[in-house]
Design a protein around this motif. Structure first.
Motif, short mmCIF file in Angstrom:
data_model
loop_
_atom_site.label_atom_id
_atom_site.label_comp_id
_atom_site.label_asym_id
_atom_site.label_seq_id
_atom_site.Cartn_x
_atom_site.Cartn_y
_atom_site.Cartn_z
N GLU A 1 -12.53 -4.98 7.92
CA GLU A 1 -12.24 -3.95 8.93
C GLU A 1 -10.85 -3.37 8.71
O GLU A 1 -9.93 -4.05 8.27
CB GLU A 1 -12.33 -4.58 10.32
CG GLU A 1 -12.26 -3.60 11.46
CD GLU A 1 -12.44 -4.25 12.82
OE1 GLU A 1 -12.26 -3.54 13.82
OE2 GLU A 1 -12.74 -5.45 12.90
N CYS B 1 -5.72 -3.90 7.06
CA CYS B 1 -7.05 -4.33 6.65
C CYS B 1 -7.03 -5.84 6.43
O CYS B 1 -6.11 -6.37 5.81
CB CYS B 1 -7.44 -3.61 5.36
SG CYS B 1 -9.14 -3.88 4.94
N ASP C 1 -15.21 -3.62 1.20
CA ASP C 1 -15.17 -2.98 2.52
C ASP C 1 -13.74 -2.65 2.93
O ASP C 1 -13.48 -1.61 3.54
CB ASP C 1 -15.79 -3.89 3.59
CG ASP C 1 -17.31 -3.97 3.50
OD1 ASP C 1 -17.93 -3.16 2.78
OD2 ASP C 1 -17.87 -4.87 4.17
N ARG D 1 -12.70 0.50 0.91
CA ARG D 1 -13.50 1.64 1.34
C ARG D 1 -13.12 2.07 2.75
O ARG D 1 -12.89 3.26 3.02
CB ARG D 1 -15.00 1.29 1.29
CG ARG D 1 -15.92 2.45 1.65
CD ARG D 1 -17.39 2.07 1.56
NE ARG D 1 -17.75 1.46 0.28
CZ ARG D 1 -17.89 0.13 0.08
NH1 ARG D 1 -17.75 -0.72 1.07
NH2 ARG D 1 -18.19 -0.33 -1.11
N ASN D 2 -13.06 1.11 3.68
CA ASN D 2 -12.75 1.45 5.07
C ASN D 2 -11.34 2.02 5.23
O ASN D 2 -11.13 2.92 6.03
CB ASN D 2 -12.97 0.24 5.97
CG ASN D 2 -14.44 -0.09 6.11
OD1 ASN D 2 -15.30 0.76 5.96
ND2 ASN D 2 -14.74 -1.36 6.39
N LEU E 1 -10.79 5.76 6.58
CA LEU E 1 -9.96 5.92 7.78
C LEU E 1 -8.80 6.88 7.49
O LEU E 1 -8.49 7.76 8.30
CB LEU E 1 -9.44 4.56 8.25
CG LEU E 1 -8.56 4.55 9.49
CD1 LEU E 1 -9.25 5.19 10.69
CD2 LEU E 1 -8.16 3.10 9.81
#
Length: 179
Positions: A67, A84, A101, A104-105, A109
């Motif tokens: 996240e 992150c 993730d 990428r996130n 963002l």
């Protein structure tokens, strides 16, 4: 420094301190779940940003592996910090997907916020124990796979703490340059 350009976005590797990246809109914090200061990257960023960063992050915690959340840069030379939580190698599974993730996130963002430049550390390779070579492969492949989705980002910098990490990431980047 090693640089490649794909989809009009520069991707570069440099050796240095992630908390000292003037001219970059957002730096990425290899955060802990509580978004608090600690050792390594998180500690360096929190020390450079000052106590206001912890105050701003507290309401966003906890976060889960993979996240990403965004805060201001406080006293950093960067307007934003994207926090992150990378996977703890051998504990958080599947670690390769969770690490991907993270990258990428963070990119998505940043792009959503219309950020044009971002700097990453080597997420999860410190105290979280992710081996550097596979981490470099996941990081660079994920960045390349995500480029097509980005509208605003034009510069992605990976800031590596020491020469050993730099060597591993340069080797992986050299493989990508041939593609």
């Amino acid at each position: 420094m090693l640089k490649i350009t794909r989809h009009n976005i520069d991707i570069e590797l440099v050796q240095g301190d992630i908390s000292q990246q003037p001219g970059i809109d957002a730096i990425v914090n290899a955060a802990n779940a509580q978004l608090e200061s600690g050792g390594g990257v998180a500690g360096a960023i929190h020390r450079a940003a000052g106590p206001g960063l912890a105050d701003e992050c507290r309401p966003m915690a906890p976060i889960k592996p993979g996240e990403a959340v965004i805060s201001s840069g406080q006293r950093l030379p960067n307007p934003f910090v994207i926090h992150c939580l990378g996977p703890v190698y051998g504990k958080d599974k599947p670690s390769d997907r969770l690490l991907a993730d993270c990258y990428r996130n963070a990119l998505l963002l940043a792009d959503k916020q219309k950020i044009t430049s971002i700097a990453f550390p080597a997420i999860s390779t410190g105290i979280f124990g992710y081996p550097i070579a596979p981490a470099a492969e996941v990081a660079l492949n994920t960045i390349l796979d995500t480029l097509i989705e980005l509208k605003f980002l034009r510069r992605i910098k990976i800031v590596l703490f020491d020469q050993d990490m730099m060597n591993v990431f340069e080797k992986q980047m050299a493989l990508l340059r041939r593609e």
